[in-house]
Motif scaffolding. Structure first.
Motif: not given
Length: 230
Positions: A30-31, A34, A38, A44, A46, A51, A55, A78
């Motif tokens: 997920t990081n 993100r 970005y 999005l 944290e 999230f 998404i 995802w």
């Protein structure tokens, strides 16, 4: 120091280790998502739940202006996160079954701040609570007692030692935060919050949770509000 664990206790710990590994993978994925989004102007939140809600909309917004191969790759990543989330849910259901089938787990789950994860992990990790002479010794094994230093008879207390079982200590710290922020706060906690920084109070409450867990297991008793004063 800790008693030899039974196969059932080892099995519960194995489930916890698998869940922790999957949680790390989910956070990493997920990081990464993100960060990639970005770069294309989509910011999005944290938290995982927020999230997950945002998404799909973010991917739909950039789908028309970015190459299809990138959008497809992001959606595939995802999908991997969602698959991991399902695997975590399966392990948590199995741990809930372990909680229902174990009376010791059920007893300490009655303690405020001790949920299913902490209860099953604590019973499995501790082995036989009577191996520890006191709740303080158990808390020290978890790394929840202050380090000390000093010379010339003057002793100065530092932060918690952070030795011992990192996983269970982390669960207790999370439970302590829950008690402080949205749980049943006691006068002792309120008074401590007036004098000490928040994180110091969290560590103190986690220490008390550990000592209460030991008392319930070692004395084969049930939780009472007065037990938190141990």
């Amino acid at each position: 120091m800790v008693a030899i664990k039974s196969e059932s206790q080892q099995a519960i710990l194995a489930l916890h280790r698998m869940r922790a590994q999957l949680m790390k993978f989910r956070i990493m994925q997920t990081n990464a998502l993100r960060g990639l989004l970005y770069e294309f102007g989509e910011v999005l939140p944290e938290g995982y739940r927020d999230f997950a809600e945002k998404i799909s909309g973010a991917l739909a917004k950039i789908a028309d202006r970015l190459p299809a191969m990138l959008i497809d790759s992001l959606r595939e990543q995802w999908a991997r996160v969602q698959s991991t989330d399902k695997e975590i849910a399966v392990l948590e259901r199995r741990l809930k079954v372990a909680l229902r089938e174990n009376q010791e787990c059920q007893k300490i789950a009655e303690i405020p701040g001790v949920g299913m994860l902490t209860a099953t992990a604590a019973v499995a990790a501790i082995g036989d609570a009577k191996t520890f002479r006191s709740g303080r010794e158990f808390a020290a094994w978890l790394g929840l007692v202050p380090k000390q230093t000093g010379t010339g008879g003057h002793v100065r207390q530092l932060g918690i030692s952070k030795r011992g079982d990192t996983y269970l200590r982390t669960l207790l710290m999370h439970g302590a935060r829950s008690v402080i922020v949205k749980g049943s706060r006691t006068a002792w906690i309120d008074e401590l919050l007036q004098r000490r920084p928040f994180n110091v109070v969290v560590a103190a409450v986690a220490n008390k949770l550990a000592r209460t867990i030991w008392a319930v297991l070692a004395r084969d008793s049930r939780y009472t509000a007065s037990a938190m004063a141990l």
